[in-house]
Write an enzyme that holds these catalytic residues in place. Structure first.
Site, PDB file in Angstrom:
ATOM      1  N   TYR A  47       0.851  -1.194   0.000  1.00 46.43           N
ATOM      2  CA  TYR A  47       0.000   0.000   0.000  1.00 46.43           C
ATOM      3  C   TYR A  47       0.886   1.243   0.000  1.00 46.43           C
ATOM      4  O   TYR A  47       1.831   1.327   0.772  1.00 46.43           O
ATOM      5  CB  TYR A  47      -0.912   0.037   1.243  1.00 46.43           C
ATOM      6  CG  TYR A  47      -2.358  -0.015   0.816  1.00 46.43           C
ATOM      7  CD1 TYR A  47      -2.908   1.041   0.085  1.00 46.43           C
ATOM      8  CD2 TYR A  47      -3.147  -1.114   1.098  1.00 46.43           C
ATOM      9  CE1 TYR A  47      -4.212   0.978  -0.353  1.00 46.43           C
ATOM     10  CE2 TYR A  47      -4.461  -1.175   0.657  1.00 46.43           C
ATOM     11  CZ  TYR A  47      -4.984  -0.119  -0.069  1.00 46.43           C
ATOM     12  OH  TYR A  47      -6.264  -0.186  -0.512  1.00 46.43           O
ATOM     13  N   GLU A  49      -0.466   4.815  -0.705  1.00 48.24           N
ATOM     14  CA  GLU A  49      -1.244   6.029  -1.002  1.00 48.24           C
ATOM     15  C   GLU A  49      -0.372   7.266  -0.806  1.00 48.24           C
ATOM     16  O   GLU A  49       0.384   7.352   0.166  1.00 48.24           O
ATOM     17  CB  GLU A  49      -2.476   6.114  -0.082  1.00 48.24           C
ATOM     18  CG  GLU A  49      -3.588   5.191  -0.530  1.00 48.24           C
ATOM     19  CD  GLU A  49      -4.798   5.242   0.392  1.00 48.24           C
ATOM     20  OE1 GLU A  49      -4.772   5.961   1.410  1.00 48.24           O
ATOM     21  OE2 GLU A  49      -5.778   4.542   0.083  1.00 48.24           O
ATOM     22  N   ASP A 193      -5.040  13.627 -25.660  1.00 51.56           N
ATOM     23  CA  ASP A 193      -5.049  12.236 -25.195  1.00 51.56           C
ATOM     24  C   ASP A 193      -4.322  11.414 -26.261  1.00 51.56           C
ATOM     25  O   ASP A 193      -4.876  11.121 -27.312  1.00 51.56           O
ATOM     26  CB  ASP A 193      -6.505  11.779 -25.032  1.00 51.56           C
ATOM     27  CG  ASP A 193      -6.607  10.336 -24.571  1.00 51.56           C
ATOM     28  OD1 ASP A 193      -5.569   9.629 -24.558  1.00 51.56           O
ATOM     29  OD2 ASP A 193      -7.733   9.910 -24.235  1.00 51.56           O
ATOM     30  N   THR A 219      -2.217   6.085 -22.358  1.00 46.54           N
ATOM     31  CA  THR A 219      -2.124   4.754 -21.779  1.00 46.54           C
ATOM     32  C   THR A 219      -0.653   4.362 -21.866  1.00 46.54           C
ATOM     33  O   THR A 219       0.133   5.006 -22.567  1.00 46.54           O
ATOM     34  CB  THR A 219      -2.930   3.722 -22.587  1.00 46.54           C
ATOM     35  OG1 THR A 219      -2.429   3.734 -23.929  1.00 46.54           O
ATOM     36  CG2 THR A 219      -4.414   4.043 -22.603  1.00 46.54           C
ATOM     37  N   LYS A 222      -0.360   0.558 -25.102  1.00 45.64           N
ATOM     38  CA  LYS A 222      -0.615   0.499 -26.548  1.00 45.64           C
ATOM     39  C   LYS A 222       0.736   0.620 -27.265  1.00 45.64           C
ATOM     40  O   LYS A 222       1.571  -0.251 -27.096  1.00 45.64           O
ATOM     41  CB  LYS A 222      -1.653   1.552 -26.925  1.00 45.64           C
ATOM     42  CG  LYS A 222      -3.003   1.271 -26.228  1.00 45.64           C
ATOM     43  CD  LYS A 222      -4.087   2.285 -26.550  1.00 45.64           C
ATOM     44  CE  LYS A 222      -5.337   1.986 -25.716  1.00 45.64           C
ATOM     45  NZ  LYS A 222      -6.397   2.997 -25.917  1.00 45.64           N
ATOM     46  N   ARG A 228      -0.425  -2.555 -18.649  1.00 48.25           N
ATOM     47  CA  ARG A 228      -1.713  -1.875 -18.755  1.00 48.25           C
ATOM     48  C   ARG A 228      -1.782  -0.743 -17.728  1.00 48.25           C
ATOM     49  O   ARG A 228      -1.643  -0.984 -16.531  1.00 48.25           O
ATOM     50  CB  ARG A 228      -2.797  -2.917 -18.477  1.00 48.25           C
ATOM     51  CG  ARG A 228      -4.217  -2.509 -18.741  1.00 48.25           C
ATOM     52  CD  ARG A 228      -5.086  -3.746 -18.888  1.00 48.25           C
ATOM     53  NE  ARG A 228      -4.675  -4.470 -20.091  1.00 48.25           N
ATOM     54  CZ  ARG A 228      -4.988  -4.100 -21.322  1.00 48.25           C
ATOM     55  NH1 ARG A 228      -5.767  -3.067 -21.538  1.00 48.25           N
ATOM     56  NH2 ARG A 228      -4.541  -4.776 -22.345  1.00 48.25           N
TER      57      ARG A 228
HETATM   58  C1  LIG Z   1      -7.461   3.341 -25.137  1.00 46.28           C
HETATM   59  C2  LIG Z   1      -7.814   4.747 -24.930  1.00 46.28           C
HETATM   60  C3  LIG Z   1      -8.153   5.237 -23.658  1.00 46.28           C
HETATM   61  C4  LIG Z   1      -8.470   4.363 -22.463  1.00 46.28           C
HETATM   62  O1  LIG Z   1      -7.568   3.517 -22.017  1.00 46.28           O
HETATM   63  P1  LIG Z   1      -7.986   2.350 -20.995  1.00 46.28           P
HETATM   64  O2  LIG Z   1      -6.668   1.964 -20.427  1.00 46.28           O
HETATM   65  O3  LIG Z   1      -8.649   1.300 -21.791  1.00 46.28           O
HETATM   66  O4  LIG Z   1      -8.877   2.929 -19.968  1.00 46.28           O
HETATM   67  C5  LIG Z   1      -8.364   6.595 -23.518  1.00 46.28           C
HETATM   68  N1  LIG Z   1      -8.278   7.424 -24.551  1.00 46.28           N
HETATM   69  C6  LIG Z   1      -7.996   6.988 -25.788  1.00 46.28           C
HETATM   70  C7  LIG Z   1      -7.926   7.977 -26.909  1.00 46.28           C
HETATM   71  C8  LIG Z   1      -7.776   5.632 -26.023  1.00 46.28           C
HETATM   72  O5  LIG Z   1      -7.535   5.205 -27.254  1.00 46.28           O
END
Ligand SMILES: *Cc1c(COP(=O)(O)O)cnc(C)c1O
Length: 425
Positions: A47, A49, A193, A219, A222, A228
Site C-alpha cells: 500500500y 497512497e 489524449d 495509456t 498500446k 496496462r
Molecule cells: C485506449 C484509450 C483510452 C483508455 O484507455 P484504458 O486503459 O482502456 O482505460 C483513452 N483514450 C484513448 C484515446 C484511447 O484510445
C-alpha cells in the site's frame, strides 16, 4: 495452499492463443518479459497512497524509488516537466484530468466517438458525458481528416472550458498548434489524449503535443508497449487558472491539482507493481532499439495500407501516418461485426469500428480497425504484410465458407511459428 491449476491452465491457453494468432487490435501489444515479471511481482502487496517521499503508509522506501524512476524516465522520454504515473488506466488518467480542471456542468469539446474519439471525451454513456456538458467536432466527410474549421466554429460559439484532442480510431497526425490558437482566443485549456500514438510521438515520428497542449494523457500499454495503465503529463507546469489555493493561500500549480485529482480525487492506493513495470518499459523506450521498432511500426502500417488499397479496400482518410488504419467495408458488402467474427475463426483478431458518417449502429458498424504494433513486436516486416492482407481478404470474401476459413486458420498458425512469443514461458 494448493496451486490453482484451473486458472493457470486458462492463463496457459491464453498464451497459446497469443502465440498462434495474428494480433491486429490497434490498442494491443506484447510487452517484454521483464515487464510481465515486474507486473507479477511482490510489489502488488504494497500500500502506498500518496506520492514518493510523502506517503500515508509506512515501508514505502523501496516503492518510492521504483515510482520515482518511472516518473524520471517518463519525463526524459518526452523532455517534459511533469509526470504522474499512478493512473490505473487511460480512462482513470482522463477522469483525473476532468476532475482537476472542470466543475460539473462545464462545457467540453472533443472529437465525436463515432468519428474516432474516445468514450472518456464526453460520450453520454460515460462519466464525462454525464457530468459535463459535452460537445463535439467531427471529421470532414470527403477527406476523413479532423474538421478544424468545425472545431474552431464550435469553440467560438460554445466557449468550452476544455478542448480535447486525440482519438482511438484516427490514422492521421494532429495540428495541435491550430487547436491551441483557438483555445487561447476563448481562454480554454487544451488536453491531448495520446493513448494510441504515444510510442511514435516518444520517438519523434509524429508531432509532439507538449508545446501546444496544456495537459497530455496516455495509456502505457498500446504503442508505448508497457503494462496496462495510464499516465498524465505536462510539458510545462503553470499556475492553475481557476485560482485554487493551497492551505497557505498560494495559488496551486497545475501539477498539484493533477496529483490531487489522481489521489485522493479518483484513486486510492497506486498499483506499485504496475508502476515498476512502467519504469522498465520507459527504460526500454529510451533505447535506440525502440526507435527502430517504432520506425518499423510506421513502415508496416504503410505497407499494410497499400496492400489493402491495391485490393480496393476503402481506407478512411486514404491512408495512415501512424500505426493503425480504419477500413470502410461498405464497398465489400460485409459489416464490421461479421468481418470481426469471421476473422477470429481464423485466429486473426481485430475490432469492428464505426466509420465517420456510418449508417450502421456501433454494435454492427461498417468498418474494421487494424493496427500493427503487436505484429511488429512479433518481428514482422513489410514483406509479411502481403500474407496478412491476403489472409484477411480471403476470409472477408468467404465469410460464410467454413472450409476456406479453416484453411486460412491453418496457414495463419503455421506462419506465426516463425515469430516466437515468450519462448521462456
Ligand atoms: C485506449 C484509450 C483510452 C483508455 O484507455 P484504458 O486503459 O482502456 O482505460 C483513452 N483514450 C484513448 C484515446 C484511447 O484510445
Amino acid at each position: 495452499m494448493q496451486r490453482d491449476t484451473l486458472v493457470f491452465d486458462l492463463i496457459n491457453q491464453e498464451l497459446q492463443r497469443q502465440r498462434h494468432g495474428i494480433e491486429l487490435i490497434a490498442s494491443e501489444n506484447f510487452t517484454s518479459l521483464q515487464v510481465i515479471q515486474a507486473t507479477g511481482s511482490c510489489l502488488t502487496n504494497k500500500y502506498a497512497e500518496g506520492y514518493p517521499g510523502r506517503r500515508y503508509y509506512a515501508g514505502c522506501e523501496i516503492v518510492d524509488q521504483t515510482e520515482q524512476l518511472a516518473i524520471d524516465r517518463l519525463k526524459q522520454i518526452f523532455n517534459i516537466e511533469y509526470a504522474n504515473v499512478q493512473p490505473h488506466s487511460g480512462a482513470q488518467a482522463n477522469a483525473a484530468i476532468a476532475l482537476a480542471v472542470l466543475q460539473p456542468g462545464d462545457r467540453t469539446l472533443g472529437l465525436d466517438l463515432s468519428m474516432g474519439g474516445h468514450l472518456t471525451h464526453g460520450s453520454s454513456v460515460n462519466y464525462s458525458g454525464k457530468t459535463y456538458e459535452a460537445h463535439f467536432y467531427g471529421v470532414v466527410k470527403e477527406t476523413g481528416l479532423v474538421d478544424y474549421e468545425m472545431l474552431e466554429k464550435q469553440a467560438r460559439e460554445l466557449k468550452p472550458k476544455l478542448i480535447i484532442c486525440g482519438a482511438s480510431a484516427y490514422s492521421r497526425d494532429w495540428d495541435y498548434k491550430r487547436i491551441r490558437a483557438v483555445a487561447d482566443e476563448i481562454g480554454a485549456l487544451v488536453w491531448a489524449d495520446i493513448a494510441h500514438p504515444a510510442g511514435l510521438i516518444a520517438k519523434g515520428l509524429l508531432s509532439s503535443p507538449f508545446e501546444y497542449c496544456h495537459i497530455v494523457s496516455s495509456t502505457t500499454h498500446k504503442t508505448l508497449r508497457g503494462p496496462r495503465g495510464g499516465v498524465i503529463m505536462m510539458g510545462k507546469d503553470f499556475e492553475n487558472p481557476f485560482g485554487q489555493k493551497d492551505p497557505k493561500g498560494n495559488i496551486r500549480m497545475m501539477s498539484s491539482l493533477l496529483d490531487l485529482a489522481v489521489f485522493p480525487g479518483t484513486q486510492g492506493g497506486p498499483l506499485e507493481h504496475v508502476i515498476a513495470a512502467k519504469a522498465i518499459a520507459f527504460g526500454e523506450i529510451l533505447t535506440d532499439e525502440f526507435l527502430v521498432y517504432q520506425q518499423q511500426v510506421q513502415k508496416n502500417a504503410q505497407a499494410m495500407a497499400k496492400a489493402f488499397m491495391d485490393k480496393e479496400y476503402g481506407l478512411v482518410s486514404g491512408g495512415t501516418d501512424n500505426h493503425l488504419m480504419l477500413i470502410d467495408l461498405r464497398n465489400k458488402n460485409i459489416s464490421g461485426k461479421k468481418a470481426e467474427q469471421a476473422l477470429v475463426k481464423a485466429d486473426i483478431t481485430a475490432n469492428k469500428n464505426m466509420v465517420p458518417f456510418d449508417d450502421k449502429s456501433a454494435f454492427i458498424t461498417s468498418g474494421i480497425r487494424f493496427g500493427v504494433p503487436a505484429i511488429t513486436t512479433r518481428g514482422m516486416k513489410e514483406e509479411h504484410m502481403g500474407f496478412v492482407v491476403d489472409s484477411i481478404d480471403k476470409i472477408l470474401m468467404n465469410a460464410d465458407d467454413e472450409v476456406v476459413i479453416a484453411s486460412v486458420k491453418k496457414q495463419v498458425n503455421e506462419f506465426m511459428t516463425q515469430f516466437p512469443l515468450y519462448p521462456e514461458l
